[in-house]
Motif scaffolding. Structure first.
Motif, PDB file in Angstrom:
ATOM      1  N   UNK A   6       0.834  -1.193   0.000  1.00 17.05           N
ATOM      2  CA  UNK A   6       0.000   0.000   0.000  1.00 17.05           C
ATOM      3  C   UNK A   6       0.867   1.240   0.000  1.00 17.05           C
ATOM      4  N   UNK A   7       0.445   2.225  -0.764  1.00 16.38           N
ATOM      5  CA  UNK A   7       1.113   3.517  -0.770  1.00 16.38           C
ATOM      6  C   UNK A   7       0.351   4.467   0.136  1.00 16.38           C
ATOM      7  N   UNK A   8       0.574   5.760  -0.018  1.00 18.25           N
ATOM      8  CA  UNK A   8      -0.144   6.738   0.805  1.00 18.25           C
ATOM      9  C   UNK A   8      -1.657   6.594   0.611  1.00 18.25           C
ATOM     10  N   UNK A   9      -2.398   6.757   1.693  1.00 21.68           N
ATOM     11  CA  UNK A   9      -3.845   6.627   1.645  1.00 21.68           C
ATOM     12  C   UNK A   9      -4.486   7.972   1.340  1.00 21.68           C
ATOM     13  N   UNK A  10      -5.543   7.939   0.556  1.00 26.56           N
ATOM     14  CA  UNK A  10      -6.280   9.164   0.257  1.00 26.56           C
ATOM     15  C   UNK A  10      -6.940   9.661   1.536  1.00 26.56           C
ATOM     16  N   UNK A  37       2.782   4.519   8.186  1.00 20.91           N
ATOM     17  CA  UNK A  37       2.803   5.930   8.571  1.00 20.91           C
ATOM     18  C   UNK A  37       4.217   6.453   8.763  1.00 20.91           C
ATOM     19  N   UNK A  38       5.147   5.584   9.064  1.00 26.90           N
ATOM     20  CA  UNK A  38       6.526   6.026   9.307  1.00 26.90           C
ATOM     21  C   UNK A  38       6.592   6.893  10.552  1.00 26.90           C
ATOM     22  N   UNK A  39       7.103   8.103  10.418  1.00 30.31           N
ATOM     23  CA  UNK A  39       7.254   8.997  11.566  1.00 30.31           C
ATOM     24  C   UNK A  39       5.950   9.700  11.923  1.00 30.31           C
ATOM     25  N   UNK A  41       1.711   9.979  12.661  1.00 31.27           N
ATOM     26  CA  UNK A  41       0.831   9.229  13.569  1.00 31.27           C
ATOM     27  C   UNK A  41       0.394   7.935  12.892  1.00 31.27           C
ATOM     28  N   UNK A  42       0.352   6.833  13.635  1.00 30.20           N
ATOM     29  CA  UNK A  42      -0.049   5.552  13.046  1.00 30.20           C
ATOM     30  C   UNK A  42      -1.432   5.632  12.399  1.00 30.20           C
ATOM     31  N   UNK A  43      -1.621   4.844  11.352  1.00 28.54           N
ATOM     32  CA  UNK A  43      -2.911   4.789  10.656  1.00 28.54           C
ATOM     33  C   UNK A  43      -3.752   3.723  11.339  1.00 28.54           C
ATOM     34  N   UNK A  44      -4.977   4.086  11.682  1.00 26.84           N
ATOM     35  CA  UNK A  44      -5.833   3.126  12.382  1.00 26.84           C
ATOM     36  C   UNK A  44      -6.230   1.978  11.458  1.00 26.84           C
ATOM     37  N   UNK A  45      -6.381   0.770  12.002  1.00 28.88           N
ATOM     38  CA  UNK A  45      -6.674  -0.410  11.194  1.00 28.88           C
ATOM     39  C   UNK A  45      -7.889  -0.258  10.283  1.00 28.88           C
ATOM     40  N   UNK A  46      -8.947   0.383  10.731  1.00 28.61           N
ATOM     41  CA  UNK A  46     -10.159   0.512   9.912  1.00 28.61           C
ATOM     42  C   UNK A  46      -9.885   1.248   8.604  1.00 28.61           C
ATOM     43  N   UNK A  47      -8.925   2.168   8.597  1.00 25.03           N
ATOM     44  CA  UNK A  47      -8.613   2.921   7.383  1.00 25.03           C
ATOM     45  C   UNK A  47      -7.773   2.102   6.404  1.00 25.03           C
ATOM     46  N   UNK A  49      -8.418  -1.240   5.785  1.00 29.02           N
ATOM     47  CA  UNK A  49      -9.205  -2.356   5.258  1.00 29.02           C
ATOM     48  C   UNK A  49      -9.629  -2.119   3.812  1.00 29.02           C
ATOM     49  N   UNK A  50     -10.200  -0.957   3.503  1.00 32.08           N
ATOM     50  CA  UNK A  50     -10.677  -0.698   2.138  1.00 32.08           C
ATOM     51  C   UNK A  50      -9.532  -0.697   1.129  1.00 32.08           C
ATOM     52  N   UNK A  51      -8.433   0.055   1.361  1.00 32.26           N
ATOM     53  CA  UNK A  51      -7.363   0.015   0.365  1.00 32.26           C
ATOM     54  C   UNK A  51      -6.749  -1.375   0.206  1.00 32.26           C
ATOM     55  N   UNK A  52      -6.684  -2.140   1.286  1.00 29.80           N
ATOM     56  CA  UNK A  52      -6.144  -3.496   1.180  1.00 29.80           C
ATOM     57  C   UNK A  52      -7.066  -4.381   0.346  1.00 29.80           C
ATOM     58  N   UNK A  53      -8.367  -4.264   0.571  1.00 29.38           N
ATOM     59  CA  UNK A  53      -9.309  -5.050  -0.217  1.00 29.38           C
ATOM     60  C   UNK A  53      -9.300  -4.612  -1.679  1.00 29.38           C
ATOM     61  N   UNK A  54      -9.220  -3.305  -1.931  1.00 27.27           N
ATOM     62  CA  UNK A  54      -9.142  -2.817  -3.300  1.00 27.27           C
ATOM     63  C   UNK A  54      -7.895  -3.353  -3.994  1.00 27.27           C
TER      64      UNK A  54
END
Length: 74
Positions: A6-10, A37-39, A41-47, A49-54
């Motif tokens: 996954x790359x950066x999330x919209x 997220x790197x340095x 804030x961590x990305x929450x798991x719910x955000x 799910x959609x890009x991973x499924x896509x």
């Protein structure tokens, strides 16, 4: 930096999703969000799910083949 699928999330409007996940999968999603997220804030798991499924759907060759209309033999 490591290469993740996954790359950066919209930055979309949040959507509430209610699913039951195994604890081990939730831990993995939490860790993936931290690494993605790197340095920042961590990305929450719910955000994630959609890009991973896509991504999964987009790269599933069997699914793509099954979706193609049947071609008529000449």
């Amino acid at each position: 930096m490591m290469k993740l699928k996954l790359g950066p999330l919209a930055d979309d409007k949040p959507v509430k999703v209610a699913v039951e996940l195994p604890a081990s999968l939730h831990r993995d999603l939490t860790e993936y969000g931290r690494l993605l997220a790197g340095a920042a804030a961590p990305i929450e798991p719910a955000k994630l799910i959609v890009p991973m499924l896509e991504r999964f759907i987009a790269t599933d060759r069997g699914f793509a083949k099954a979706r193609r209309p049947m071609q008529k033999p000449e």
